[in-house]
Design an enzyme around this catalytic site. Structure first.
Site, mmCIF file in Angstrom:
data_model
loop_
_atom_site.group_PDB
_atom_site.id
_atom_site.type_symbol
_atom_site.label_atom_id
_atom_site.label_comp_id
_atom_site.label_asym_id
_atom_site.label_seq_id
_atom_site.Cartn_x
_atom_site.Cartn_y
_atom_site.Cartn_z
ATOM 1 N N HIS A 220 0.819 -1.209 0.000
ATOM 2 C CA HIS A 220 0.000 0.000 0.000
ATOM 3 C C HIS A 220 0.852 1.257 0.000
ATOM 4 O O HIS A 220 0.445 2.286 -0.542
ATOM 5 C CB HIS A 220 -0.944 -0.002 1.214
ATOM 6 C CG HIS A 220 -2.126 -0.890 1.043
ATOM 7 N ND1 HIS A 220 -3.356 -0.639 1.597
ATOM 8 C CD2 HIS A 220 -2.273 -2.053 0.350
ATOM 9 C CE1 HIS A 220 -4.209 -1.593 1.267
ATOM 10 N NE2 HIS A 220 -3.566 -2.467 0.511
ATOM 11 N N ASN B 70 -7.015 1.540 4.035
ATOM 12 C CA ASN B 70 -5.925 1.316 4.988
ATOM 13 C C ASN B 70 -6.374 1.191 6.434
ATOM 14 O O ASN B 70 -5.550 0.967 7.327
ATOM 15 C CB ASN B 70 -4.906 2.464 4.889
ATOM 16 C CG ASN B 70 -4.107 2.408 3.604
ATOM 17 O OD1 ASN B 70 -3.884 1.343 3.037
ATOM 18 N ND2 ASN B 70 -3.678 3.566 3.119
#
Length: 328
Positions: A69, A97
């Protein structure tokens, strides 16, 4: 006409300059970057990471995902580690996230490294090394991580939403998103194998079970028997329950993910999508039949490649003192 040609020439030169700069930054990464400035860095990172993974092996999956990410938003610059401020919502607090965890591991490693070599090793390099070490500690491959990255100073939540491949992405979208980061179709199917470890909230895939096309139906690409199994775990609207992405071995890095996908038991639409392209489908089936003959080696190579996306080197960025905060 002249001004149009002039603009086109300028634009082309700008693109070439950006490409050259990107290549130059990647070339600044090298193995044993800290050999002279902090020779014990990688040992400290591995030792500290082991203290956590030995007690909680399930941390390996979110730490690997954290590195992924990070690299897909602004490049591998540690922007995912930064906290939000009163004036800015950071990547860490973007919806994709919110399920990340393991920040305390990164902070512990950073603290240990800082004690030995203050102001030398970047948080970005620490994240890349921790991800590698965590994976290798749960039966996964080990790869040499080129280091020399520096930490970025910007983190914007909206950029996470627009750059991270969602669990409902189709194969065309996946190929486009990975391609935009300089990753190949093979990298796409190989890195998807990271789903061999970890868990997911039901909310990431329950539309496949209860309302796939808005008519109360299920996703026809999902094995009907697996639908029954998943419905026992996840009720419609469930946002709390966690489900293993690779049932039976979600704590161990292995090739079972491809066996599941080949049987139409991939948890996400993005997993099922791998069967909708000739190249990715072939790789899935080869790994499933050969028990992951080349998966470990391939995964290591793709991780090294991913770890070079948009890196900051030289005098760009900074070396953060604390990973969650930009230096004052």
């Amino acid at each position: 006409m002249y001004s149009q040609k002039l603009f086109s020439a300028f634009f082309l030169q700008l693109i070439l300059a950006i490409l050259v700069l990107g290549v130059a930054n990647v070339q600044c990464l090298k193995h044993d970057f800290y050999k002279k400035t902090c020779p014990a860095a990688e040992y400290i990172v591995r030792k500290t990471t082991a203290q956590y993974i030995s007690k909680a092996p399930t941390l390996a999956a979110p730490l690997l995902r954290m590195h992924f990410h990070d690299c897909f938003v602004r490049g591998c610059d540690g922007s995912v580690l930064l906290n939000s401020t009163k004036k800015n919502q950071a990547e860490k607090d973007a919806i994709p996230n919110l399920s990340l965890r393991g920040y305390h591991v990164i902070d512990a490693v950073k603290t240990a490294v800082e004690k030995k070599c203050p102001g030398v090793v970047s948080c970005t390099d620490i994240l890349a090394l921790v991800a590698r070490d965590a994976v290798s500690m749960i039966n996964g491959p080990y790869w040499k991580v080129p280091t020399g990255r520096r930490d970025g100073k910007v983190s914007i939540a909206l950029e996470a939403l627009t750059n991270l491949p969602p669990p409902f992405a189709n194969i065309t979208q996946l190929k486009s998103m990975f391609g935009s980061k300089g990753l190949s179709v093979k990298d796409l199917v190989v890195l998807s194998g990271g789903h061999t470890i970890g868990t997911s909230h039901c909310s990431s895939f329950t539309n496949r079970l209860y309302n796939f096309t808005g008519k109360g139906d299920t996703d026809p690409s999902l094995d009907p028997n697996y639908v029954i199994h998943l419905k026992k775990k996840c009720k419609a609207g469930d946002v709390k329950t966690l489900v293993e992405m690779d049932p039976g071995s979600f704590k161990t890095f292995d090739e079972d993910y491809y066996t599941l996908v080949a049987k139409r038991r991939g948890l996400f639409e993005s997993d099922a999508a791998l069967l909708n392209d000739a190249q990715t489908r072939k790789y899935v089936k080869v790994q499933a039949v050969s028990h992951g003959r080349s998966f470990g080696k391939d995964f290591a190579a793709s991780m090294v490649k991913m770890g070079k996306i948009g890196v900051l080197t030289g005098k760009a960025g900074e070396i953060r003192k604390y990973c969650a905060f930009v230096n004052k």
